[in-house]
Design a protein around this motif. Structure first.
Motif, PDB file in Angstrom:
ATOM      1  N   THR A 162      15.214 -46.571  10.410  1.00  0.00           N
ATOM      2  CA  THR A 162      15.546 -47.929  10.868  1.00  0.00           C
ATOM      3  C   THR A 162      14.525 -48.983  10.486  1.00  0.00           C
ATOM      4  O   THR A 162      14.866 -50.159  10.384  1.00  0.00           O
ATOM      5  N   GLY A 163      13.268 -48.608  10.326  1.00  0.00           N
ATOM      6  CA  GLY A 163      12.226 -49.579  10.032  1.00  0.00           C
ATOM      7  C   GLY A 163      11.820 -50.433  11.220  1.00  0.00           C
ATOM      8  O   GLY A 163      11.024 -51.373  11.073  1.00  0.00           O
ATOM      9  N   ILE A 164      12.344 -50.150  12.395  1.00  0.00           N
ATOM     10  CA  ILE A 164      12.003 -50.929  13.590  1.00  0.00           C
ATOM     11  C   ILE A 164      10.533 -50.696  13.946  1.00  0.00           C
ATOM     12  O   ILE A 164      10.065 -49.560  13.934  1.00  0.00           O
ATOM     13  N   PRO A 165       9.780 -51.761  14.281  1.00  0.00           N
ATOM     14  CA  PRO A 165       8.383 -51.578  14.684  1.00  0.00           C
ATOM     15  C   PRO A 165       8.264 -50.669  15.906  1.00  0.00           C
ATOM     16  O   PRO A 165       9.066 -50.761  16.839  1.00  0.00           O
ATOM     17  N   VAL A 166       7.259 -49.787  15.879  1.00  0.00           N
ATOM     18  CA  VAL A 166       7.043 -48.830  16.961  1.00  0.00           C
ATOM     19  C   VAL A 166       5.657 -49.051  17.574  1.00  0.00           C
ATOM     20  O   VAL A 166       4.657 -49.114  16.858  1.00  0.00           O
ATOM     21  N   VAL A 167       5.637 -49.172  18.889  1.00  0.00           N
ATOM     22  CA  VAL A 167       4.393 -49.239  19.657  1.00  0.00           C
ATOM     23  C   VAL A 167       4.313 -47.969  20.493  1.00  0.00           C
ATOM     24  O   VAL A 167       5.332 -47.470  20.975  1.00  0.00           O
ATOM     25  N   CYS A 168       3.103 -47.433  20.662  1.00  0.00           N
ATOM     26  CA  CYS A 168       2.938 -46.174  21.396  1.00  0.00           C
ATOM     27  C   CYS A 168       1.819 -46.312  22.420  1.00  0.00           C
ATOM     28  O   CYS A 168       0.714 -46.754  22.091  1.00  0.00           O
ATOM     29  N   SER A 169       2.112 -45.944  23.663  1.00  0.00           N
ATOM     30  CA  SER A 169       1.095 -45.939  24.718  1.00  0.00           C
ATOM     31  C   SER A 169       0.227 -44.690  24.600  1.00  0.00           C
ATOM     32  O   SER A 169       0.680 -43.631  24.161  1.00  0.00           O
ATOM     33  N   LEU A 170      -1.019 -44.835  25.001  1.00  0.00           N
ATOM     34  CA  LEU A 170      -1.962 -43.720  25.040  1.00  0.00           C
ATOM     35  C   LEU A 170      -2.530 -43.634  26.449  1.00  0.00           C
ATOM     36  O   LEU A 170      -3.058 -44.615  26.970  1.00  0.00           O
ATOM     37  N   GLN A 171      -2.420 -42.469  27.077  1.00  0.00           N
ATOM     38  CA  GLN A 171      -3.047 -42.259  28.377  1.00  0.00           C
ATOM     39  C   GLN A 171      -3.010 -40.792  28.754  1.00  0.00           C
ATOM     40  O   GLN A 171      -1.939 -40.226  28.965  1.00  0.00           O
ATOM     41  N   ASP A 172      -4.173 -40.176  28.814  1.00  0.00           N
ATOM     42  CA  ASP A 172      -4.357 -38.842  29.388  1.00  0.00           C
ATOM     43  C   ASP A 172      -3.629 -37.730  28.638  1.00  0.00           C
ATOM     44  O   ASP A 172      -3.289 -36.700  29.223  1.00  0.00           O
ATOM     45  N   GLU A 173      -3.407 -37.914  27.321  1.00  0.00           N
ATOM     46  CA  GLU A 173      -2.780 -36.838  26.544  1.00  0.00           C
ATOM     47  C   GLU A 173      -3.594 -35.554  26.583  1.00  0.00           C
ATOM     48  O   GLU A 173      -3.050 -34.445  26.548  1.00  0.00           O
ATOM     49  N   GLU A 174      -4.923 -35.703  26.642  1.00  0.00           N
ATOM     50  CA  GLU A 174      -5.770 -34.512  26.590  1.00  0.00           C
ATOM     51  C   GLU A 174      -5.582 -33.617  27.811  1.00  0.00           C
ATOM     52  O   GLU A 174      -5.827 -32.407  27.747  1.00  0.00           O
ATOM     53  N   VAL A 175      -5.134 -34.184  28.934  1.00  0.00           N
ATOM     54  CA  VAL A 175      -4.898 -33.363  30.125  1.00  0.00           C
ATOM     55  C   VAL A 175      -3.829 -32.315  29.820  1.00  0.00           C
ATOM     56  O   VAL A 175      -3.925 -31.156  30.245  1.00  0.00           O
ATOM     57  N   TRP A 176      -2.811 -32.723  29.066  1.00  0.00           N
ATOM     58  CA  TRP A 176      -1.734 -31.804  28.683  1.00  0.00           C
ATOM     59  C   TRP A 176      -2.151 -30.909  27.517  1.00  0.00           C
ATOM     60  O   TRP A 176      -2.015 -29.681  27.578  1.00  0.00           O
ATOM     61  N   ILE A 177      -2.701 -31.515  26.478  1.00  0.00           N
ATOM     62  CA  ILE A 177      -3.004 -30.756  25.262  1.00  0.00           C
ATOM     63  C   ILE A 177      -4.113 -29.734  25.497  1.00  0.00           C
ATOM     64  O   ILE A 177      -4.053 -28.604  24.982  1.00  0.00           O
ATOM     65  N   ASP A 178      -5.109 -30.093  26.283  1.00  0.00           N
ATOM     66  CA  ASP A 178      -6.213 -29.163  26.506  1.00  0.00           C
ATOM     67  C   ASP A 178      -5.801 -27.963  27.351  1.00  0.00           C
ATOM     68  O   ASP A 178      -6.541 -26.987  27.458  1.00  0.00           O
ATOM     69  N   GLY A 179      -4.618 -28.025  27.947  1.00  0.00           N
ATOM     70  CA  GLY A 179      -4.083 -26.872  28.671  1.00  0.00           C
ATOM     71  C   GLY A 179      -3.408 -25.867  27.762  1.00  0.00           C
ATOM     72  O   GLY A 179      -3.045 -24.770  28.205  1.00  0.00           O
ATOM     73  N   LEU A 180      -3.217 -26.226  26.490  1.00  0.00           N
ATOM     74  CA  LEU A 180      -2.627 -25.309  25.520  1.00  0.00           C
ATOM     75  C   LEU A 180      -3.666 -24.298  25.042  1.00  0.00           C
ATOM     76  O   LEU A 180      -4.874 -24.545  25.123  1.00  0.00           O
ATOM     77  N   GLN A 181      -3.202 -23.183  24.512  1.00  0.00           N
ATOM     78  CA  GLN A 181      -4.116 -22.281  23.834  1.00  0.00           C
ATOM     79  C   GLN A 181      -4.754 -23.012  22.661  1.00  0.00           C
ATOM     80  O   GLN A 181      -4.161 -23.924  22.080  1.00  0.00           O
ATOM     81  N   GLU A 182      -5.966 -22.620  22.312  1.00  0.00           N
ATOM     82  CA  GLU A 182      -6.757 -23.384  21.359  1.00  0.00           C
ATOM     83  C   GLU A 182      -6.026 -23.626  20.041  1.00  0.00           C
ATOM     84  O   GLU A 182      -6.067 -24.730  19.493  1.00  0.00           O
ATOM     85  N   VAL A 183      -5.344 -22.615  19.531  1.00  0.00           N
ATOM     86  CA  VAL A 183      -4.663 -22.783  18.247  1.00  0.00           C
ATOM     87  C   VAL A 183      -3.565 -23.840  18.344  1.00  0.00           C
ATOM     88  O   VAL A 183      -3.360 -24.637  17.415  1.00  0.00           O
TER      89      VAL A 183
END
Length: 430
Positions: A162-183
């Motif tokens: 579509t080419g529509i402009p995209v804005v993305c919020s950032l907040q506390d992603e590491e809380v979720w990602i760091d709960g994953l196995q390291e790989v």
């Protein structure tokens, strides 16, 4: 081109959780602030339906959690039978999934997490094509705003199609990602970094979290800091409790430090340091929190007459809770991008008592008391200081109201978001 309003599509994870979810509430605040400013905002839910009446969806549900999970687990090489998909995505089964969605742990959801970030597996491509086709068939939005970089794979397809402009919020992603196995965690961070090229602007809720994002992703485009904003009139109250009352209003779990506050409160009651001190606890919980709460209740049992529990939760409860406390305290055990409960308390003229960690120094400023380390002893001293030092509590109340009006209002929030949008939409908002 000068225009009076924008059409904005928010893509947000749905939730059936019966507790205060910071990211969900932030999305709600952003959408409502822009609507009050006169802009056309559509809400598109992912995973689970949006149940609360103050945050209803404007589109069908995409990436339904029921069929998405089983597709990732069993049908990655071929399409799931349509009859099975239809049953799994029924209101009944989606409602059942919502009722069991109490965990904030990423354990067991590694494939889904990577799929939504990387955006390159067959299950994701099938789901995202349905989403993109819906966007194409309806009135084209000026901006698409993603709730989190955990769904950044969607940005790639939106930009390509579509080419529509995209804005993305950032907040506390590491809380979720760091709960994953390291790989899996390494793959997740790598995937976010690779797909940043499809996002036109990033928005962080504090300078603290902007710095985290810039350290994690040196290649990231400029990150705009946009503080949360509230309809302050909803929280306004000139009346305070008759006795000093500390409030905890967030999910009632160990991660959010309720046990630390309970021990601090018990110490103060045993010491008699703050006469008639009360504690009020709200924010909701899930079945996985019940064993933890039993321990907290045992800690507080000698003082049960001075402790008030709010065992149910809804967004409509927020304003009333803050009117019944003298100060807010959520002694988090992790570094949070922003504590929305602090901003809410400020709108009601209630100061904060928080550990000097994460974004608290930036968010609280002189509208409360910060303490270190994050222990029950240090917290007890901070509570005693706020209510015992001559004039300190009243001065912090005044400072809280000032910060609410100047930094954490919905008018300020919408204005700052529109500055970000106008830079990439090609449209200047009057």
């Amino acid at each position: 081109m000068l225009v009076n309003s924008l059409k904005i599509l928010f893509i947000v994870p749905g939730s059936g959780d019966p507790f205060y979810c910071g990211n969900c509430f932030r999305d709600n605040l952003q959408a409502n602030a822009l609507r009050r400013a006169g802009h056309d905002v559509m809400i598109m839910p992912l995973y689970l339906p949006l149940r609360d009446k103050s945050f209803m969806a404007d589109t069908p549900l995409f990436f339904p959690a029921t069929s998405l999970y089983l597709s990732q687990k069993y049908f990655r090489k071929k399409a799931m039978p349509r009859w099975m998909e239809k049953i799994l995505n029924s209101d009944l089964l989606l409602g059942l999934a919502a009722s069991f969605s109490g965990s904030t742990s990423s354990e067991g959801l590694e494939d889904m997490t990577l799929s939504m970030i990387q955006g390159d597996d067959p299950v994701f491509r099938q789901q995202v094509q349905t989403l993109v086709e819906w966007v194409k068939k309806h009135e084209r939005p000026d901006i698409i705003h993603l709730s989190s970089s955990l769904v950044i794979g969607i940005a790639k397809e939106i930009k390509k199609e579509t080419g529509i402009p995209v804005v993305c919020s950032l907040q506390d992603e590491e809380v979720w990602i760091d709960g994953l196995q390291e790989v899996f965690a390494r793959a997740a961070w790598k995937g976010i970094g690779e797909n940043m090229q499809y996002v036109d602007a990033f928005v962080a809720s504090s300078r603290f979290y902007k710095q985290i994002a810039e350290r994690q992703f040196p290649q990231i485009k400029p990150v705009h800091v946009v503080y949360p904003g509230l309809d302050t009139a909803k929280y306004a109250s000139e009346h305070y409790p008759d006795y000093p009352t500390v409030g905890f209003f967030y999910r009632m779990n160990e991660l959010n430090g309720l046990h630390i506050l309970a021990r601090a409160f018990a110490k103060l009651k045993e010491k008699g340091a703050v006469p008639n001190l009360k504690l009020r606890i709200g924010g909701g919980f899930t079945s996985v929190d019940k064993s933890f709460l039993k321990k907290v209740r045992r800690t507080l049992s000698p003082h049960r007459d001075d402790v008030f529990w709010h065992d149910t939760y809804s967004l409509q409860d927020h304003a009333a809770f803050y009117r019944e406390i003298s100060a807010i305290c959520v002694p988090l055990t992790f570094d949070e991008g922003v504590g929305l409960y602090v901003c809410e308390a400020f709108a009601a003229g209630r100061p904060a008592i928080e550990p000097c960690t994460g974004s608290f120094a930036e968010i609280v400023g002189d509208a409360g008391v910060l303490y270190s380390p994050n222990s029950a002893d240090a917290l007890a001293d901070a509570i005693e200081k706020l209510f015992s030092a001559d004039g300190l509590w009243q001065q912090c109340c005044n400072n809280a109201l000032h910060l609410s009006r100047t930094r954490y209002s919905d008018a300020t929030l919408s204005s700052e978001l529109l500055k970000v949008y106008s830079a990439f939409s090609g449209r200047e908002i009057r």
